[in-house]
Write an enzyme that holds these catalytic residues in place. Sequence first.
Site: not given
Length: 816
Positions: A421-423, A426, A467
């Site tokens: 999730n979101e890495n 990031g 994602s």
Amino acid sequence: MIHQTLHDGWQLTAVSGDVPATVAGRSVRAEVPGSTHLDLLAAGLIADPYLDRVETDLTWMHRADWRYALAFEADAPGADERVELVFDGLDTVATIELNGELLGSTRNMHRGYRFDVRGSLRGGANELVVSFRSALAHAEEVEAELGRRDHAYPHPFNMIRKMACSFGWDWGPDLQTAGIWKPVRLERWHSARLASTRPLVTVDPDGTGRVEVHVDVERAGTAGLELLAAVGGQETRVPVDGDTGVATVLVPEADLWWPVGYGAQPRYDLSVALLADGEAVDASEHRIGFRTITVDTTPDEIGTPFTFVVNGRPVFVKGANWIPDDHFLTRITRDRLARRVDQAVDANLNLLRIWGGGIYETDDFYDVCDERGVLVWQDFPFACGSYAEEEPLRGEVEAEARENVARLVARPSLALWNGNNENLWGFADWGWAEQLAGRTWGLGYYTELLPSIVAELDPTRHYSPGSPYSPGDVHPNDPDHGTRHEWEVWNRVDYTHYLDHVPRFCSEFGFQGPPTWSTLTDWVHDEPLTPTSPSFLNHQKADDGNGKLDRGLAAHLPVPEDFADWHWATQLNQARAVSFGVEHFRSWWPRTAGAVVWQLNDCWPATSWAAVDGDERRKPLWYALRHAFAPRLLTVQPRDGRLVVVVVNDHDDDWSGELVLERRSFTGAVLAASRIDFAVRGRSTALLEPAAPLVTAADPEAEVLVATTGDVRAVHLFAEDRDLSYDPAPLSARVETVPGGYRVDVRAASFARDVAVLADRVAPDAVVEEMLVPMLAGESRSFLVRTDAVLDDPSALAGPLVLRCANALGAPVVRS
């Protein structure tokens, strides 16, 4: 195989840390499976961590170490017997001793452990000790060894394989649980055992169901082994050479498993037996469903789609993100999960995304989703942080992934494996590259290790690296490619800016609102209770959360000074914001192939993005989701500078009829009208363009556009509520007692927007069947309230704090 469960009789003791005198040196009864917090709570040594500001009083537990001890009786190992001590889950950094002998240590909550105890188990009395040390202290040590990697929130959750949100999140408490959180037992066996069973379930082009049962076996002798697999009246028996075997069973004309809304969910019993010299020595049972599932990512003229395809049919995903349903995981029962998934189905959802800051969910969760036809998107547990790829983390990541992919492979509901999730986002946008200075951050997990494990163990499913994710040399959150998270709304801009993008698949978006009144007042006892009172703020974990609530509200409605009005207004605005996004995304099908709201559920009583609060009550958002995700939807949307009515048909059957369009005054006068015949194929959308007089208001502050066909309605206002000339008190009501509760009969003298009955304010168990209903002047509507309570004054259900609508929050100007 003989199992001896070891759950009863445990004692818990704090052994180090800044432990209060009331706890230090005391042993208390420990519930296993369980956690230290729950044991101290049961013993009366701490207050409930969810209450007021108790969470902050328990920060000493972050650095405490604990000892679980159990005295138990057992038979001595036989001469040719294998005896193993099995822990399905330990949270998290633990050492295990049996009769004073060190068996091993653990540092991963997401996997099980197995220890050979033939040399240490005694006949008669035995003592088992599991010692837990501070997960935070361990994570800090790993960080010091490997070098800091950026992460959200204060604690280095990315340095330990533990539920990330155990360390706090922007919707959850920072409690940092510890304990034996899954079952523990002794297993005794001879000859051989099934170490792993992986049924790969697919459907051949001719409709034949195919089950390939892959097993790993552990031997304890030289007996000849066979594998027997049976399903749907068919069976296969094959020899097992070495330590692996495969048995394929074919089921002609298999009944297909479908997502909810697309068909039934037939399941078959699959039995797998391991035979040694013809005698069954181990077995496993599975409930399987025959279906094919993939994600279409074939590039098109726009970019890269992300469309789920089940049994060859494209599916618009109507989903929500899922977090652990209680911060204390061992309190989550199958019945609770069934209630939550039923709430998802009742809100017209067909997918739940298990978010990467939580856990691999329990078998009960997947059972319930299998039964109800709810697709499951499974993140691997990585979220909002850069993760080192060196030891001691890499080996743990591989072990947990292998165990859980093998465990879940037979689930018909499991639709997707997702790397994180979101890495990826990031690393692209949040300054990680500069901070890392070339150190590993998890990319190898998401693009090499995890996809290779999925390809090896579960080639039947799609894998996505993350994602949001966009393939190729484009930004990971590009709206034209793959999956997108939309967080400019909520964080920086008004919810009308959902219109700025047409994503291929939106896997996160959302807006905050407080919990229901009963939940809030059960857990928060500030006097006076305000948005800035101390305990209320302790249950608002988002950065500048209240500021964002007020700014998001001010664009549409006045920000009330009275707390009860503020509570209703922010709940209403949450519902409005999310449904606005959902309707926008649905109107673009098939270009946009899914909308996964953040989030369905809460893990404690908090102001959050959830539709169902921590005490399982439906917030107004839940009703808004049910409307916006309805199988048949009318929605007024902008297209190329004009307003159109989009007819969304998520049924197999075609939908045709007559659309009635009316521009009305709030007092009921029809100012313009027309009728449009329409026909929309199954699983598709159509755009209908109203004539200019219908979408051009003479008095934008006092008119509404109404689109109706059959029992489906949409309304469109020509200005924001704060500028509308609403009748501030348009409703009258009477309450009647009916079997199972009460009926609130409501009549609108003028247009009333978002009529709601906040029934839990009168009876904590009360649930209204419908909410957020627009009512035209002269209309009547009945609202059914289910409750076991016998009310002294049923008319309270029509009181001013219970029977609500948007009108009283807007400008109090009465127009004739």
